[in-house]
Design a protein around this motif. Structure first.
Motif, PDB file in Angstrom:
ATOM      1  N   PRO A  65     -18.781   3.753 -56.415  1.00 47.53           N
ATOM      2  CA  PRO A  65     -18.846   2.778 -57.507  1.00 47.53           C
ATOM      3  C   PRO A  65     -19.697   3.316 -58.650  1.00 47.53           C
ATOM      4  O   PRO A  65     -20.667   4.041 -58.433  1.00 47.53           O
ATOM      5  N   VAL A  66     -19.322   2.984 -59.872  1.00 44.90           N
ATOM      6  CA  VAL A  66     -19.945   3.561 -61.057  1.00 44.90           C
ATOM      7  C   VAL A  66     -20.870   2.540 -61.709  1.00 44.90           C
ATOM      8  O   VAL A  66     -20.466   1.402 -61.986  1.00 44.90           O
ATOM      9  N   GLY A  67     -22.134   2.947 -61.956  1.00 48.88           N
ATOM     10  CA  GLY A  67     -23.107   2.068 -62.593  1.00 48.88           C
ATOM     11  C   GLY A  67     -23.305   2.415 -64.059  1.00 48.88           C
ATOM     12  O   GLY A  67     -22.895   3.483 -64.524  1.00 48.88           O
ATOM     13  N   SER A  68     -23.955   1.524 -64.787  1.00 44.96           N
ATOM     14  CA  SER A  68     -24.159   1.721 -66.225  1.00 44.96           C
ATOM     15  C   SER A  68     -25.028   2.938 -66.515  1.00 44.96           C
ATOM     16  O   SER A  68     -24.778   3.681 -67.474  1.00 44.96           O
ATOM     17  N   LYS A  69     -26.034   3.152 -65.694  1.00 46.78           N
ATOM     18  CA  LYS A  69     -26.931   4.291 -65.922  1.00 46.78           C
ATOM     19  C   LYS A  69     -26.160   5.607 -65.819  1.00 46.78           C
ATOM     20  O   LYS A  69     -26.329   6.510 -66.662  1.00 46.78           O
ATOM     21  N   ALA A  70     -25.308   5.714 -64.806  1.00 44.96           N
ATOM     22  CA  ALA A  70     -24.519   6.936 -64.616  1.00 44.96           C
ATOM     23  C   ALA A  70     -23.575   7.152 -65.793  1.00 44.96           C
ATOM     24  O   ALA A  70     -23.366   8.286 -66.244  1.00 44.96           O
ATOM     25  N   LEU A  71     -23.003   6.074 -66.313  1.00 44.82           N
ATOM     26  CA  LEU A  71     -22.090   6.199 -67.453  1.00 44.82           C
ATOM     27  C   LEU A  71     -22.809   6.746 -68.683  1.00 44.82           C
ATOM     28  O   LEU A  71     -22.293   7.617 -69.382  1.00 44.82           O
ATOM     29  N   VAL A  72     -24.002   6.228 -68.929  1.00 50.76           N
ATOM     30  CA  VAL A  72     -24.766   6.690 -70.088  1.00 50.76           C
ATOM     31  C   VAL A  72     -25.144   8.160 -69.935  1.00 50.76           C
ATOM     32  O   VAL A  72     -25.103   8.942 -70.895  1.00 50.76           O
ATOM     33  N   GLU A  73     -25.477   8.564 -68.697  1.00 53.30           N
ATOM     34  CA  GLU A  73     -25.904   9.946 -68.460  1.00 53.30           C
ATOM     35  C   GLU A  73     -24.738  10.934 -68.547  1.00 53.30           C
ATOM     36  O   GLU A  73     -24.904  12.049 -69.031  1.00 53.30           O
ATOM     37  N   ASP A 108     -14.720   8.617 -63.423  1.00 52.08           N
ATOM     38  CA  ASP A 108     -15.836   8.872 -62.507  1.00 52.08           C
ATOM     39  C   ASP A 108     -15.496   8.423 -61.087  1.00 52.08           C
ATOM     40  O   ASP A 108     -15.797   9.119 -60.111  1.00 52.08           O
ATOM     41  N   TYR A 109     -14.869   7.263 -60.961  1.00 47.85           N
ATOM     42  CA  TYR A 109     -14.556   6.759 -59.628  1.00 47.85           C
ATOM     43  C   TYR A 109     -13.493   7.606 -58.943  1.00 47.85           C
ATOM     44  O   TYR A 109     -13.572   7.869 -57.731  1.00 47.85           O
ATOM     45  N   SER A 164     -24.222  -2.242 -56.940  1.00 46.70           N
ATOM     46  CA  SER A 164     -24.529  -2.474 -58.350  1.00 46.70           C
ATOM     47  C   SER A 164     -23.505  -1.804 -59.249  1.00 46.70           C
ATOM     48  O   SER A 164     -23.425  -2.102 -60.444  1.00 46.70           O
ATOM     49  N   GLY A 165     -22.715  -0.865 -58.668  1.00 43.64           N
ATOM     50  CA  GLY A 165     -21.691  -0.180 -59.435  1.00 43.64           C
ATOM     51  C   GLY A 165     -20.381  -0.965 -59.463  1.00 43.64           C
ATOM     52  O   GLY A 165     -20.242  -2.003 -58.810  1.00 43.64           O
ATOM     53  N   ILE A 181     -12.414  -4.442 -63.765  1.00 44.96           N
ATOM     54  CA  ILE A 181     -13.294  -3.760 -62.805  1.00 44.96           C
ATOM     55  C   ILE A 181     -13.880  -4.820 -61.881  1.00 44.96           C
ATOM     56  O   ILE A 181     -13.854  -6.015 -62.191  1.00 44.96           O
ATOM     57  N   VAL A 182     -14.399  -4.379 -60.751  1.00 47.50           N
ATOM     58  CA  VAL A 182     -14.954  -5.309 -59.773  1.00 47.50           C
ATOM     59  C   VAL A 182     -16.088  -4.617 -59.025  1.00 47.50           C
ATOM     60  O   VAL A 182     -16.100  -3.389 -58.898  1.00 47.50           O
ATOM     61  N   ALA A 183     -17.040  -5.412 -58.540  1.00 50.12           N
ATOM     62  CA  ALA A 183     -18.141  -4.873 -57.734  1.00 50.12           C
ATOM     63  C   ALA A 183     -17.747  -4.956 -56.268  1.00 50.12           C
ATOM     64  O   ALA A 183     -17.518  -6.054 -55.754  1.00 50.12           O
ATOM     65  N   PRO A 184     -17.662  -3.822 -55.591  1.00 41.26           N
ATOM     66  CA  PRO A 184     -17.338  -3.869 -54.156  1.00 41.26           C
ATOM     67  C   PRO A 184     -18.573  -4.281 -53.358  1.00 41.26           C
ATOM     68  O   PRO A 184     -19.639  -3.697 -53.494  1.00 41.26           O
ATOM     69  N   HIS A 185     -18.434  -5.308 -52.564  1.00 43.48           N
ATOM     70  CA  HIS A 185     -19.540  -5.799 -51.730  1.00 43.48           C
ATOM     71  C   HIS A 185     -20.755  -6.125 -52.609  1.00 43.48           C
ATOM     72  O   HIS A 185     -20.642  -6.811 -53.607  1.00 43.48           O
ATOM     73  N   THR A 186     -21.902  -5.582 -52.248  1.00 48.74           N
ATOM     74  CA  THR A 186     -23.120  -5.886 -53.018  1.00 48.74           C
ATOM     75  C   THR A 186     -23.545  -4.719 -53.887  1.00 48.74           C
ATOM     76  O   THR A 186     -24.671  -4.669 -54.368  1.00 48.74           O
TER      77      THR A 186
END
Length: 337
Positions: free
Chosen positions: A23-31, A16-17, A62-63, A55-60
């Protein structure tokens, strides 16, 4: 957390990235992916992946985005390199089959690889190890100028114009040519300078001066044909990914132009059982290619020389690995004919 699911979530994040640059979030992964678990479970798995440094969170945000270690783990989990489609294979073969000589084949290869991968493509000229001198020709091009044509078995024709103190009559030119061929023909390229030196010592006085000039040219041509120089294409592709580099793409471009860094890196890369070598990032702060990935493989006899691509670590690794390996195989076939 199950290891298979962890690997599947990492794969989904990388894919996805690579395609979205977001950045990839959990909701997007499930969808987007059939993971068969809830968003809460995916969040827990992502937390574990982050704790492992994958994996790492860039800045603030949520992905999450993959780290170099995450890309490495993803690449290592690719069991085999998928073959290209039949149309892609035909396109590669027809494009490379149209090459007129070795220089043309090198240029065609990097242009093709840059187009297939949208990265910077690089290729070493075939290693001169085991290459011998197939033929030398001396051509009178007028006045006191002679054209020295140097043809090794690698197929790359080299030539140089030299100046002698006087115009040589045809019989003297033919004698010099015969003596040159007897001294250096069939020799390994690294032995050509020694053969040329022997030639000079055995020449009659009237050919000594011209023979010395020709011998120097032969030694220089042998050295230049052994040079494992690089040919590149697609450097403009880096500009499309400038946002992927924390610093500037300037150091990357400089390293590619200097060639020494790239040649050393290619020589150190060892391909795995899948037939490719993948180098992802670098821990060295002095490495100008620290923010890049390199996918390479060998080609030709014993796969000594290398070809590959350089791009940001956010790369479509499966497609790039497939393209690099396929182009190398077709090039080996083309050069072997």
């Amino acid at each position: 957390m199950s290891q298979p699911r962890r690997a599947e979530i990492l794969r989904a994040i990388v894919e996805d990235y690579v395609h979205s640059r977001e950045p990839v979030g959990s909701k997007a992964l499930v969808e987007r992916h059939q993971l068969g678990v809830s968003s809460a479970t995916v969040r827990n798995d992502m937390a574990a992946l982050e704790e492992d440094g994958l994996i790492v969170a860039p800045h603030t945000s949520s992905g999450r985005i993959p780290t170099d270690k995450g890309y490495r783990t993803f690449v290592d989990q690719i069991a085999s390199v998928r073959p290209l489609s039949s149309p892609q294979k035909r396109a590669i073969q027809s494009f490379l089959d149209g090459a007129d000589d070795l220089d043309d084949a090198m240029e065609r290869t990097v242009r093709l690889l840059a187009q297939l991968t949208h990265q910077v493509a690089v290729i070493q000229y075939p290693a001169a190890s085991g290459t011998t001198l197939r033929h030398v020709e001396l051509v009178d091009v007028g006045g006191t100028s002679l054209l020295v044509v140097f043809i090794p078995t690698s197929g790359r024709v080299l030539q140089r114009i030299v100046e002698v103190s006087r115009a040589l009559p045809e019989d003297e030119l033919m004698e010099l040519r015969a003596r040159v061929l007897a001294s250096v023909m069939g020799r390994p390229l690294e032995d050509v300078p020694a053969g040329a030196s022997n030639l000079v010592r055995q020449l009659p006085p009237e050919l000594a001066e011209a023979g010395t000039v020709v011998a120097e040219a032969l030694a220089a041509l042998a050295a230049s044909s052994e040079d494992h120089r690089l040919v590149m294409a697609g450097t403009a592709n880096l500009a499309r990914f400038s946002g992927d580099f924390a610093l500037s793409i300037g150091p990357v471009l400089e390293a590619l132009e200097e060639q020494v860094v790239m040649l050393r890196l290619l020589s150190e890369m060892q391909q795995d059982v899948r037939g490719v070598a993948v180098r992802i990032g670098s821990d060295s702060t002095d490495d100008p290619l620290a923010e890049t990935s390199v996918v390479a493989t060998g080609y030709g006899p014993e796969s000594v020389s290398k070809l590959g691509v350089v791009g940001p670590t956010r790369m479509d690794y499966p497609s790039t690995m497939a393209a690099v390996r396929a182009v190398a195989r077709y090039l080996s076939h083309t050069l072997g004919e």
